[in-house]
Design a protein around this motif. Structure first.
Motif, PDB file in Angstrom:
ATOM      1  N   THR A 148     -40.214  44.208  41.651  1.00 41.29           N
ATOM      2  CA  THR A 148     -40.259  45.174  40.548  1.00 41.29           C
ATOM      3  C   THR A 148     -38.858  45.603  40.154  1.00 41.29           C
ATOM      4  O   THR A 148     -38.577  45.854  38.979  1.00 41.29           O
ATOM      5  N   LEU A 149     -37.958  45.684  41.135  1.00 42.14           N
ATOM      6  CA  LEU A 149     -36.574  46.055  40.840  1.00 42.14           C
ATOM      7  C   LEU A 149     -35.919  45.040  39.913  1.00 42.14           C
ATOM      8  O   LEU A 149     -35.162  45.403  39.011  1.00 42.14           O
ATOM      9  N   THR A 150     -36.210  43.777  40.130  1.00 45.81           N
ATOM     10  CA  THR A 150     -35.653  42.763  39.233  1.00 45.81           C
ATOM     11  C   THR A 150     -36.264  42.886  37.837  1.00 45.81           C
ATOM     12  O   THR A 150     -35.599  42.644  36.837  1.00 45.81           O
ATOM     13  N   ASP A 151     -37.545  43.277  37.776  1.00 42.23           N
ATOM     14  CA  ASP A 151     -38.188  43.500  36.478  1.00 42.23           C
ATOM     15  C   ASP A 151     -37.526  44.655  35.731  1.00 42.23           C
ATOM     16  O   ASP A 151     -37.523  44.697  34.494  1.00 42.23           O
ATOM     17  N   LEU A 152     -36.973  45.589  36.493  1.00 43.74           N
ATOM     18  CA  LEU A 152     -36.297  46.737  35.890  1.00 43.74           C
ATOM     19  C   LEU A 152     -34.858  46.417  35.508  1.00 43.74           C
ATOM     20  O   LEU A 152     -34.149  47.276  34.976  1.00 43.74           O
ATOM     21  N   GLY A 153     -34.413  45.199  35.802  1.00 44.19           N
ATOM     22  CA  GLY A 153     -33.066  44.795  35.395  1.00 44.19           C
ATOM     23  C   GLY A 153     -32.014  44.893  36.472  1.00 44.19           C
ATOM     24  O   GLY A 153     -30.813  44.757  36.176  1.00 44.19           O
ATOM     25  N   TYR A 154     -32.431  45.079  37.715  1.00 44.08           N
ATOM     26  CA  TYR A 154     -31.452  45.140  38.804  1.00 44.08           C
ATOM     27  C   TYR A 154     -31.229  43.738  39.360  1.00 44.08           C
ATOM     28  O   TYR A 154     -32.163  43.093  39.836  1.00 44.08           O
ATOM     29  N   ASP A 155     -29.967  43.254  39.300  1.00 43.37           N
ATOM     30  CA  ASP A 155     -29.680  41.925  39.834  1.00 43.37           C
ATOM     31  C   ASP A 155     -29.262  41.980  41.298  1.00 43.37           C
ATOM     32  O   ASP A 155     -29.024  40.939  41.927  1.00 43.37           O
ATOM     33  N   SER A 156     -29.180  43.181  41.861  1.00 44.67           N
ATOM     34  CA  SER A 156     -28.917  43.377  43.283  1.00 44.67           C
ATOM     35  C   SER A 156     -29.220  44.832  43.607  1.00 44.67           C
ATOM     36  O   SER A 156     -29.430  45.656  42.707  1.00 44.67           O
ATOM     37  N   LEU A 157     -29.245  45.140  44.881  1.00 48.26           N
ATOM     38  CA  LEU A 157     -29.522  46.506  45.322  1.00 48.26           C
ATOM     39  C   LEU A 157     -28.381  46.960  46.220  1.00 48.26           C
ATOM     40  O   LEU A 157     -28.084  46.322  47.232  1.00 48.26           O
ATOM     41  N   LEU A 158     -27.702  48.025  45.830  1.00 51.12           N
ATOM     42  CA  LEU A 158     -26.577  48.548  46.609  1.00 51.12           C
ATOM     43  C   LEU A 158     -26.892  49.983  47.011  1.00 51.12           C
ATOM     44  O   LEU A 158     -27.045  50.857  46.149  1.00 51.12           O
ATOM     45  N   LEU A 159     -27.008  50.220  48.313  1.00 46.93           N
ATOM     46  CA  LEU A 159     -27.433  51.520  48.827  1.00 46.93           C
ATOM     47  C   LEU A 159     -26.458  52.091  49.826  1.00 46.93           C
ATOM     48  O   LEU A 159     -25.757  51.359  50.542  1.00 46.93           O
ATOM     49  N   ASN A 160     -26.450  53.407  49.900  1.00 45.49           N
ATOM     50  CA  ASN A 160     -25.793  54.144  50.969  1.00 45.49           C
ATOM     51  C   ASN A 160     -26.825  55.113  51.549  1.00 45.49           C
ATOM     52  O   ASN A 160     -27.532  55.787  50.795  1.00 45.49           O
ATOM     53  N   ILE A 161     -26.900  55.171  52.868  1.00 43.47           N
ATOM     54  CA  ILE A 161     -27.856  56.049  53.541  1.00 43.47           C
ATOM     55  C   ILE A 161     -27.099  56.973  54.484  1.00 43.47           C
ATOM     56  O   ILE A 161     -26.181  56.545  55.189  1.00 43.47           O
ATOM     57  N   GLY A 162     -27.482  58.242  54.501  1.00 44.98           N
ATOM     58  CA  GLY A 162     -26.819  59.195  55.384  1.00 44.98           C
ATOM     59  C   GLY A 162     -27.800  60.159  56.030  1.00 44.98           C
ATOM     60  O   GLY A 162     -28.822  60.506  55.434  1.00 44.98           O
ATOM     61  N   VAL A 163     -27.489  60.556  57.238  1.00 48.35           N
ATOM     62  CA  VAL A 163     -28.247  61.583  57.949  1.00 48.35           C
ATOM     63  C   VAL A 163     -27.238  62.520  58.596  1.00 48.35           C
ATOM     64  O   VAL A 163     -26.363  62.087  59.349  1.00 48.35           O
ATOM     65  N   ASP A 164     -27.345  63.802  58.294  1.00 45.94           N
ATOM     66  CA  ASP A 164     -26.401  64.797  58.808  1.00 45.94           C
ATOM     67  C   ASP A 164     -27.194  66.002  59.296  1.00 45.94           C
ATOM     68  O   ASP A 164     -27.951  66.598  58.524  1.00 45.94           O
ATOM     69  N   GLY A 165     -27.046  66.349  60.572  1.00 46.42           N
ATOM     70  CA  GLY A 165     -27.813  67.475  61.098  1.00 46.42           C
ATOM     71  C   GLY A 165     -27.144  68.145  62.277  1.00 46.42           C
ATOM     72  O   GLY A 165     -26.150  67.661  62.816  1.00 46.42           O
ATOM     73  N   GLY A 166     -27.714  69.279  62.664  1.00 41.82           N
ATOM     74  CA  GLY A 166     -27.188  70.028  63.802  1.00 41.82           C
ATOM     75  C   GLY A 166     -28.296  70.779  64.514  1.00 41.82           C
ATOM     76  O   GLY A 166     -29.350  71.064  63.927  1.00 41.82           O
ATOM     77  N   TYR A 167     -28.040  71.083  65.778  1.00 40.44           N
ATOM     78  CA  TYR A 167     -29.037  71.778  66.593  1.00 40.44           C
ATOM     79  C   TYR A 167     -28.446  73.076  67.119  1.00 40.44           C
ATOM     80  O   TYR A 167     -27.305  73.126  67.568  1.00 40.44           O
ATOM     81  N   ASP A 168     -29.253  74.142  67.053  1.00 39.43           N
ATOM     82  CA  ASP A 168     -28.860  75.456  67.556  1.00 39.43           C
ATOM     83  C   ASP A 168     -29.683  75.742  68.805  1.00 39.43           C
ATOM     84  O   ASP A 168     -30.871  76.067  68.715  1.00 39.43           O
ATOM     85  N   SER A 169     -29.040  75.614  69.963  1.00 41.49           N
ATOM     86  CA  SER A 169     -29.758  75.801  71.230  1.00 41.49           C
ATOM     87  C   SER A 169     -30.284  77.220  71.388  1.00 41.49           C
ATOM     88  O   SER A 169     -31.361  77.431  71.955  1.00 41.49           O
ATOM     89  N   ALA A 170     -29.517  78.192  70.901  1.00 41.18           N
ATOM     90  CA  ALA A 170     -29.926  79.585  71.053  1.00 41.18           C
ATOM     91  C   ALA A 170     -31.205  79.879  70.276  1.00 41.18           C
ATOM     92  O   ALA A 170     -32.036  80.686  70.701  1.00 41.18           O
ATOM     93  N   LYS A 171     -31.390  79.203  69.136  1.00 40.03           N
ATOM     94  CA  LYS A 171     -32.562  79.453  68.291  1.00 40.03           C
ATOM     95  C   LYS A 171     -33.625  78.357  68.408  1.00 40.03           C
ATOM     96  O   LYS A 171     -34.671  78.451  67.769  1.00 40.03           O
ATOM     97  N   ASN A 172     -33.328  77.321  69.203  1.00 43.48           N
ATOM     98  CA  ASN A 172     -34.242  76.166  69.279  1.00 43.48           C
ATOM     99  C   ASN A 172     -34.558  75.637  67.882  1.00 43.48           C
ATOM    100  O   ASN A 172     -35.702  75.299  67.557  1.00 43.48           O
ATOM    101  N   ALA A 173     -33.519  75.559  67.066  1.00 41.59           N
ATOM    102  CA  ALA A 173     -33.706  75.179  65.665  1.00 41.59           C
ATOM    103  C   ALA A 173     -32.897  73.938  65.311  1.00 41.59           C
ATOM    104  O   ALA A 173     -31.746  73.780  65.733  1.00 41.59           O
TER     105      ALA A 173
END
Length: 380
Positions: free
Chosen positions: A201-226
């Motif tokens: 379907t991506l090619t049907d939409l006119g994309y001749d390639s797929l270029l992605l960046n993926i990120g995950v950024d997080g933190g843990y608070d031991s005092a709050k168990n959060a």
């Protein structure tokens, strides 16, 4: 009075130098360090590891032809360079860095290779520490670059510029912040065309390639168990960026990092705040143009028609909250007319048990909207 002659002082200096050169600056035990790597890799069972040789090179250890196999897959690294290893208690070692360049993994018809690999401020633990409750920070920075994924059934390789993982905010030996980045995922058009319907379907939409960046950024608070998710992002060139974030409470670390105890989090896990945002970079316009062409309609007519289908959608899920329905309709209309961004925010007045959300959803969808403080907006 005792006198120390110049020659006596020189003698002491010479003895001290000799002692230092044979103890503190002694070459590391290369075989012992290499065996520690093997023991750590094999600690959880099912994995086999071996090497051809290990030798000291100044303060470093070089392991030649490290092999790791597990369930039919085999990884090979021609040279592993461990910089300044220092043995630790109860076992294993620390190192300034561990480099593992030019490696590859063969798994059936798929081969993954990379140009460079590095783990900074590395800790290779003793097998007795290979469990979920161990407070160890295995590295401060981990990176593999120049990745190529070749599949015998695919016409061309999928490439990835780099995968990096950073750990920080170390408290009592355990990291509390983590950041993963997968940059420059390049899927050639030839692979898209040979893949399933979704990819084609991506090619049907006119994309001749797929270029992605993926990120995950997080933190843990031991005092709050959060756990705070600063962002889970998927960013596609000429497509758009999807970002998800939020803070979740009631998550004790000992259960959160133990796969066998994750189900025990259900009664305590809470949602404090969350958001989902999509920033368009061309996908929406391509979708509208394609749909308008397939329907034989003008694009502006299609944009006007879509909001008219929302009342049916609301009725299907039993949403009767008129203010919320108007809010969604206005946001969708504004976005389709000028695709910039679409946001959903969850801002409950107090932390909400996730179990209560699922129960309310089955009984009263309108109550869920109020319980979670859901808000929808566009182009802001």
């Amino acid at each position: 009075m005792m006198r120390v002659s110049l020659s006596g002082a020189r003698g002491l200096m010479l003895i001290s130098t000799l002692l230092l050169s044979t103890t503190a600056f002694a070459a590391p035990d290369a075989t012992k360090i290499a065996n520690s790597v093997v023991a750590s890799l094999q600690a959880k069972g099912g994995t086999k590891a071996s090497f051809d040789s290990a030798a000291a090179n100044g303060d470093d250890v070089v392991i030649t032809n490290l092999k790791i196999s597990n369930e039919g897959s085999e990884a090979t690294v021609p040279s592993v360079v461990i910089a300044s290893p220092v043995e630790r208690t109860p076992g294993g070692f620390t190192a300034k860095s561990i480099a593992f360049d030019a490696g590859k993994v063969v798994d059936g018809d798929q081969t993954i290779s990379w140009k460079t690999g590095i783990s900074n401020d590395a800790i290779v633990p003793d097998p007795s520490e290979m469990h979920s409750t161990a407070k160890i920070t295995p590295f401060s920075h981990f990176e593999i670059a120049g990745i190529s994924v070749v599949n015998k059934s695919a016409p061309d390789p999928v490439t990835v510029d780099s995968v990096t993982f950073d750990l920080g905010n170390v408290i009592d030996g355990a990291p509390n912040d983590g950041k993963l980045a997968i940059s420059g995922i390049n899927v050639p058009g030839s692979v898209l065309k040979s893949a399933g319907q979704g990819a084609s379907t991506l090619t049907d939409l006119g994309y001749d390639s797929l270029l992605l960046n993926i990120g995950v950024d997080g933190g843990y608070d031991s005092a709050k168990n959060a756990l705070t998710i600063n962002g889970i992002t998927v960013d596609g060139k000429d497509i758009g960026k999807l970002a998800i974030g939020g803070t979740f409470g009631g998550l004790p670390r000992e259960k959160l990092q133990n796969a066998d105890q994750l189900k025990e989090l259900a009664p305590t896990a809470t949602l404090e705040v969350a958001s989902i945002r999509y920033d368009d970079a061309g996908l929406t316009n391509r979708l509208l143009d394609m749909q308008a062409k397939q329907l034989g309609a003008k694009r502006e007519d299609l944009v006007a028609m879509v909001p008219g289908f929302l009342p049916l959608a609301f009725s299907q899920v039993n949403i009767t909250d008129e203010a919320f329905k108007t809010q969604v309709s206005d946001a969708v209309s504004a976005f389709l007319k000028d695709p910039k961004s679409l946001s959903i925010k969850f801002a409950p007045t107090a932390p909400v048990l996730l179990m209560d959300v699922s129960k309310a959803a089955m009984v009263n969808p309108n109550g869920v909207i109020s319980l979670l403080g859901v808000g929808v907006s566009a182009n802001n």
